[in-house]
Design an enzyme around this catalytic site. Sequence first.
Site, PDB file in Angstrom:
ATOM      1  N   GLY A  13      50.223 -31.933 -66.603  1.00 54.18           N
ATOM      2  CA  GLY A  13      48.787 -31.467 -66.449  1.00 54.18           C
ATOM      3  C   GLY A  13      48.714 -29.866 -66.119  1.00 54.18           C
ATOM      4  N   SER A 144      44.350 -35.078 -52.936  1.00 48.63           N
ATOM      5  CA  SER A 144      43.213 -34.241 -51.908  1.00 48.63           C
ATOM      6  C   SER A 144      42.901 -34.978 -51.164  1.00 48.63           C
ATOM      7  CB  SER A 144      42.260 -35.128 -53.457  1.00 48.63           C
ATOM      8  OG  SER A 144      40.987 -34.390 -53.130  1.00 48.63           O
ATOM      9  N   TYR A 157      36.894 -42.171 -57.398  1.00 54.66           N
ATOM     10  CA  TYR A 157      37.523 -40.760 -57.156  1.00 54.66           C
ATOM     11  C   TYR A 157      38.303 -41.476 -56.025  1.00 54.66           C
ATOM     12  CZ  TYR A 157      39.554 -36.451 -57.104  1.00 54.66           C
ATOM     13  OH  TYR A 157      40.568 -35.382 -57.038  1.00 54.66           O
ATOM     14  N   LYS A 161      42.546 -41.590 -55.175  1.00 50.43           N
ATOM     15  CA  LYS A 161      43.511 -40.315 -54.503  1.00 50.43           C
ATOM     16  C   LYS A 161      44.062 -40.740 -52.888  1.00 50.43           C
ATOM     17  CE  LYS A 161      43.707 -36.857 -56.679  1.00 50.43           C
ATOM     18  NZ  LYS A 161      44.885 -36.074 -57.921  1.00 50.43           N
ATOM     19  N   VAL A 190      38.644 -27.006 -55.391  1.00 46.85           N
ATOM     20  CA  VAL A 190      39.130 -25.715 -56.668  1.00 46.85           C
ATOM     21  C   VAL A 190      38.555 -25.389 -57.760  1.00 46.85           C
ATOM     22  CG1 VAL A 190      41.342 -25.449 -56.911  1.00 46.85           C
ATOM     23  CG2 VAL A 190      41.441 -27.273 -55.156  1.00 46.85           C
ATOM     24  N   GLU A 193      38.584 -26.796 -64.229  1.00 42.42           N
ATOM     25  CA  GLU A 193      37.995 -28.122 -65.147  1.00 42.42           C
ATOM     26  C   GLU A 193      37.088 -28.987 -64.244  1.00 42.42           C
ATOM     27  OE1 GLU A 193      40.489 -28.203 -68.542  1.00 42.42           O
ATOM     28  OE2 GLU A 193      40.148 -26.101 -69.175  1.00 42.42           O
ATOM     29  N   PHE A 194      37.918 -29.414 -63.350  1.00 47.04           N
ATOM     30  CA  PHE A 194      37.491 -30.500 -62.501  1.00 47.04           C
ATOM     31  C   PHE A 194      36.476 -31.456 -62.537  1.00 47.04           C
ATOM     32  CE2 PHE A 194      36.643 -33.111 -58.864  1.00 47.04           C
ATOM     33  CZ  PHE A 194      37.133 -33.920 -58.478  1.00 47.04           C
TER      34      PHE A 194
HETATM   35  C1  8X3 Z   1      38.913 -32.455 -55.746  1.00 47.93           C
HETATM   36  C2  8X3 Z   1      38.519 -32.522 -54.639  1.00 47.93           C
HETATM   37  O1  8X3 Z   1      36.259 -32.550 -52.498  1.00 47.93           O
HETATM   38  O2  8X3 Z   1      36.127 -32.196 -55.197  1.00 47.93           O
HETATM   39  O3  8X3 Z   1      39.459 -33.483 -55.572  1.00 47.93           O
HETATM   40  O4  8X3 Z   1      36.704 -34.562 -54.743  1.00 47.93           O
HETATM   41  S1  8X3 Z   1      36.235 -32.644 -53.837  1.00 47.93           S
END
Ligand code: 8X3
Length: 260
Positions: A13, A144, A157, A161, A190, A193-194
Site C-alpha cells: 500500500g 489501529s 472494520y 483490526k 490519520v 484517503e482512508f
Molecule cells: C483508522 C482509525 O479510528 O478511523 O484505523 O478507525 S479509525
Amino acid sequence: MNRLQGKRALITGASAGIGRACARAFASYGTHLVLLARRRERLEALAAELTDAHGIEVEIHEHDVRDRAAAFRLADDLAAHGCLPDILVNNAGKARGLEPLQGGDVDDWEEMIDTNVKGLLYMTRAFLPHMVERGHGHVVNIGSIAGRQTYPRGNVYNATKFAVRALNEAMNLDVLGTKVRVSSVDPGLVETEFSEVRFHGDRERARTVYQGYTPLTPEDVADAVCYVANAPEHVNILELLILPTDQRNAYLVHKEPVEG
Ligand code: 8X3
C-alpha cells in the site's frame, strides 16, 4: 543511531497515505525499498523521487495483497535476485462503509476482510519463512486503535483490526527462539484517503472526519514505524499506539466548532 541504512524494507500500500510516508521516511535513513501498490503510476513517481533524493535502490511492483499467488511469486522472485526484505511493513488496509451491522454491505465486508486480514496473512506467510531461515527480519503490522476498541458502526472494520492485533500477538509467539521481530503500530485518526475510501468517494463527508481538531499526519505514523524498526536488535516493540492529542480513545475526540 541509524540502524536502517542499507537494509531493505518492503511496504504494501505504498502509493499513498501511511505507506507512502513510510517509504519516504525509510528512504531518508538510506533503506532500500520494495514498494507495492495497485496504482503503478504513483509508484513510478515515488520511486523516481526517492532514488534521486537518496540514492537508494527502489523496486516497484504493481500488486494487490488480495492476490494469494502473487505474494508467493513475489517472494520467490525477490529471493532469486537477492532482494528479500529485512523489514516487511504490512500497511495495505482499508475501511469500507460505516453502517450498522444490520444494514452493512456484504461486499464491503469481503473487501475489508480480504485486504486487511487475508492480504496481511498472504504477505506474511510468503516472507516470514525467509526471515526465520535467514535468522533476522522484522514484520511491522499497521494496526489501529480500531483493533483495541470498537466504535458504533465500526463493526467489521473493527473486527479486521482486532484480527491484526491477534495475528501480531500470534506471530510473536510463533517466532520465539528466532531473532525475528514482530511489531504493531496502531494509529488513531490519520488524515489520508482512508475516509474517502470508507465513504466510497464522498469527499465532503470524508473531510468532516478531520475537521475541528488536529489529526495525525501519515508522516507522524511513519516516524513511529521507523522508530520501531530502528530499535536495537535485542529490542522488540510489540505494540505502539499513537493517537492525536485531541483523541483519547477510539471515539473520544475533542473537536472545536468549525466556521461555516
Ligand atoms: C483508522 C482509525 O479510528 O478511523 O484505523 O478507525 S479509525
